[in-house]
Design a protein around this motif. Structure first.
Motif, PDB file in Angstrom:
ATOM      1  N   HIS B  23       0.836  -1.205   0.000  1.00 22.62           N
ATOM      2  CA  HIS B  23       0.000   0.000   0.000  1.00 22.62           C
ATOM      3  C   HIS B  23       0.867   1.249   0.000  1.00 22.62           C
ATOM      4  O   HIS B  23       2.025   1.221   0.442  1.00 22.62           O
ATOM      5  CB  HIS B  23      -0.894   0.025   1.245  1.00 22.62           C
ATOM      6  N   LYS B 152      -7.483   1.318  -1.463  1.00 22.62           N
ATOM      7  CA  LYS B 152      -7.677   0.396  -0.331  1.00 22.62           C
ATOM      8  C   LYS B 152      -9.036   0.667   0.310  1.00 22.62           C
ATOM      9  O   LYS B 152      -9.345   1.813   0.661  1.00 22.62           O
ATOM     10  CB  LYS B 152      -6.566   0.593   0.691  1.00 22.62           C
ATOM     11  N   THR B 302      -3.341   0.327  -3.433  1.00 19.49           N
ATOM     12  CA  THR B 302      -2.947  -1.069  -3.270  1.00 19.49           C
ATOM     13  C   THR B 302      -2.267  -1.556  -4.540  1.00 19.49           C
ATOM     14  O   THR B 302      -2.741  -1.287  -5.642  1.00 19.49           O
ATOM     15  CB  THR B 302      -4.176  -1.956  -3.001  1.00 19.49           C
TER      16      THR B 302
END
Lengths: 402, 386
Positions: B23, B152, B302
């Motif tokens: 991330h 995310k 992500t």
């Protein structure tokens, strides 16, 4: 025809080799990459958040407040993936990271040219009966020791590539990270300039393209200064002769000494032990230029798509058929009948009241590339649609870089 | 190595695959969207990091003056109006483009119903229900450079001002996808999406439609597509007829006037989009007002890292010998120091991975050589990332 298969001669692979030029200029202990100065941002820091002369790897942080930088993070989990900056023992230490915790790293990652000065002396630590206390080799000796195999294995370029006494001699290493040059530095492209008080004093080039660095300007012209390890981005300089008859400066310590190729690059960042405590304390602002060309190999796929005579003259586009005469079908208890549509004639006559005879005409605007399972994997779009009649044939050259 | 063989074949238990999610935290300050760079007449009175187009269908926000090679594209802003909106019939400036933008976004993100009609953006994601539809929407299309594989879930956080054009940051709403990590929806052709909820003080946000402690659905976020859709009702009061606004009917003590203004002339968002009594405005000009409301934006992206792990097992009777020319000296194994009674031994430094045709595909290097002799067994874990 919906699909056409490429024949063996229609697809070929080649590699484009590009040679981007890289230039580092050092003035007054400041390094300038491609003559670019660091630009100040709006938040009391540099716009690119990397020191001058450095390249930012992702360059995703541009002109941001210091607390608002983009940064990566991973969650500690069973796949045991971590950042390189987190050691195995730290990763395992549950007091630092429990499973489910985030492990962070920082952007931007940066790189720049560096210099390592390895002074003469014993190559390795000494410990024997005559010297039971032991004598340690200079901490920078590890850098030249690590180059023994690369130097020996480059001897196909020149007989000058020999480790010989490099382990005990004075050596000046100029190191260029691979992000600047790609696969390798182009042979013969390297140029090192040594300026004193603004005037070019000495220059080194690889005139024979064999990795041997030869002085081509100034006192000592024609002499071999060192070697270039093109695959590694390293220049190993050993020339110790004076490059100026009168000029002296504090290149290595508080004592004045003449400029030489061993003092080339004072002011460049030194990742190892600095050449002395007072290193870089030179007064006359020497200037250095390190210039080379990198090598960037770009694999390229070229495909020839042929539209031959009598081919690709029909379109599945609904507007290809006259609106009032669309294809239709009907089903009854005993039969299925289909009425073909009528193709719209788009041929224009130059004469008033005259209708040109019908001719199958399409306009090619796109070419789709499919894999063996007929999955569309690429589309080439033409800048302008190309008129295709039965009497015309075309070959479209498609190129794809990787 | 075992006698007579050089290669050792992996079986199914020696190989496994893993997926790691990397991330990045992406903070975008409101000052970057509006305010950091001076407005210039050369850029039609806008900041140098704002790129506008003659087609007037959207506006692009960069993190640096967009003419610089250092600039990164951050996101685009646009506004759309559904053909079913009462405003769509208006003939104000740029209405056809607003309808086209809405239709294009809706058909990509929502798809079509069984009758072939484009589905409208639905506030609860249930297209079959008669729940509130978002017919005047603000679109934020984030750059793939920032979104990577996807946003995310549960990390989106947007603070917007509900004040007037001047001093817009005075009153704030926080918009999050707090339920995204486990409450996302999958009935979109563009991938997974979550519902955005707005939070503000109960004096500011009308309470009659409140759910979940003042958190009200105010938009959608499409995680893989990297698109945020906000309803324009976020910036309207309940009293605005037909607007279905979120703000209190009488916010005089908080928001001057009746509803936040979006330009210096004092017009609100609905006026700019195309209220019948107004002249409306282009999408580009509306985007200026929206940028002006930005206070803070952050999300995490992500990147999927797919790995194959190979367990390279060296049993006790394997890999104790080397074919390296330097392994022998005078027909004796060098590392045994001339003692013929000690067992054979080798030092493992490298693992080579070969194809079925015995072509070397990959090489794994050990940080330090490992001693291998008949008294020990090794399992080396080699990870290959894609």
């Amino acid at each position: 025809m919906s699909y056409k298969k490429f024949s063996r001669d229609d697809v070929f692979h080649n590699t484009i080799v590009a040679h981007p030029e890289i230039e580092f200029f050092v003035y007054d202990r400041n390094v300038f990459l491609n003559r670019e100065s660091a630009v100040s941002g709006n938040y009391s820091n540099l716009a690119k958040h990397v020191p001058q002369g450095h390249i930012s790897l992702h360059e995703i942080n541009v002109n941001r407040p210091s607390g608002e930088l983009v940064f990566p993070f991973l969650t500690k989990e069973g796949s045991r993936t971590s950042f390189k900056t987190i050691s195995t023992s730290t990763f395992m230490d549950s007091s630092q990271f429990s499973f489910g915790d985030n492990m962070t790293a920082g952007y931007p990652l940066s790189a720049s040219i560096s210099r390592i000065y390895v002074p003469s002396g014993a190559e390795t630590d000494t410990l024997n009966f005559q010297n039971p206390q032991g004598t340690s080799a200079h901490v920078n000796k590890k850098y030249i020791r690590a180059l023994e195999n690369p130097i020996q294995h480059s001897d196909q370029l020149s007989t000058f590539f020999s480790y010989g006494s490099l382990g005990t001699d004075n050596v000046n290493l100029i190191c260029m990270p691979s992000i600047f040059y790609g696969s390798e530095i182009e042979k013969g492209s390297v140029q090192l300039d040594f300026y004193i008080t603004g005037a070019l004093n000495a220059r080194v080039q690889d005139t024979n393209k064999d990795g041997r660095l030869i002085q081509t300007h100034g006192s000592g012209s024609g002499r071999t200064v060192g070697i270039a390890l093109y695959d590694y981005g390293l220049f190993v300089l050993t020339g110790s002769w004076s490059l100026h008859a009168t000029h002296q400066d504090k290149y290595f310590n508080n004592t004045n000494s003449s400029p030489s190729w061993l003092s080339f690059g004072t002011g460049i960042n030194e990742p190892g032990a600095a050449s002395s405590k007072t290193a870089h304390n030179v007064s006359d602002h020497p200037q250095y230029l390190v210039k080379a060309k990198g090598t960037n190999r770009i694999p390229t796929l070229t495909m020839m798509a042929h539209a031959k005579l009598g081919e690709l003259n029909f379109s599945q586009n609904p507007t290809f058929i006259q609106n009032e005469n669309q294809l239709s079908s009907s089903v009854s208890a005993r039969s299925f009948s289909e009425t073909p549509g009528k193709i719209k004639s788009i041929k224009k006559s130059n004469f008033s009241g005259h209708i040109e005879p019908f001719e199958n005409t399409t306009y090619i605007s796109k070419i789709g590339i499919y894999d063996e399972d007929k999955n569309l994997i690429a589309i080439a779009t033409l800048a302008n649609p190309v008129k295709k009649t039965e009497l015309k044939e075309y070959t479209f050259k498609l190129r794809m870089d990787f | 190595m075992s006698a007579g063989t050089f290669f050792k074949t992996f079986n199914s238990s020696d190989r496994t695959t893993t997926r790691t999610l990397l991330h990045e935290a992406i903070p975008i300050t409101g000052a970057l969207v509006s305010g950091t760079y001076n407005r210039t007449s050369a850029n039609a009175g806008r900041e140098k990091n704002i790129k506008v187009y003659s087609h007037n269908m959207y506006q692009s926000v960069y993190d640096y003056p967009y003419l610089s090679s250092s600039a990164n594209h951050i996101f685009d802003i646009s506004v759309g109006v559904s053909p079913n909106s009462s405003l769509s019939a208006s003939t104000v400036t740029g209405m056809s483009k607003k309808v086209n933008v809405y239709n294009q976004m809706a058909q990509v993100l929502n798809g079509y119903d069984t009758n072939g009609n484009i589905r409208e953006f639905d506030s609860d994601g249930n297209f079959s229900s008669t729940g509130l539809k978002m017919r005047e929407a603000i679109f934020l299309n984030f750059s793939r450079l920032l979104v990577k594989d996807e946003i995310k879930k549960g990390s989106f956080n947007l603070k917007m001002g509900l004040g007037n054009f001047t001093g817009s940051s005075k009153f704030q709403a926080t918009i999050t996808d707090y339920s995204g990590s486990n409450g996302y929806l999958v009935n979109s052709p563009a991938g997974e999406y979550g519902i955005l909820y707005a939070t503000a003080s109960n004096k500011m946000m009308s309470s009659s439609l409140d759910t979940n402690n003042k958190q009200r659905p105010c938009g959608l976020i499409f995680y893989q597509a990297g698109v945020c859709v906000l309803t324009s009702s976020l910036f309207h009061t309940m009293s605005k007829a037909g607007a279905g606004g979120f703000l209190n009917a009488d916010p005089a003590s908080l928001v001057p006037g009746t509803t936040p203004t979006f330009d210096a002339a004092g017009r609100n968002l609905r006026d700019l989009i195309g209220h019948a009594n107004e002249t409306g405005s282009t999408i580009t000009d509306i985007c200026d007002g929206i940028r002006n409301k930005f206070i803070d934006l952050s999300f995490n992206n992500t990147t999927e890292l797919n790995s194959t792990i190979y367990f390279c097992r060296a049993n006790h009777n394997e890999f104790n010998y080397s074919s390296n020319p330097t392994y022998l000296t005078g027909s004796k194994i060098r590392v045994k120091g001339g003692d013929i009674l000690t067992p054979p031994r080798s030092y493992v430094t490298t693992v080579g991975m070969y194809s079925a045709d015995n072509e070397l595909l990959a090489v794994a290097k050990l940080s330090e050589p490992l001693r291998k002799d008949p008294t020990n067994e090794l399992t080396l874990r080699v990870r290959l990332d894609y």
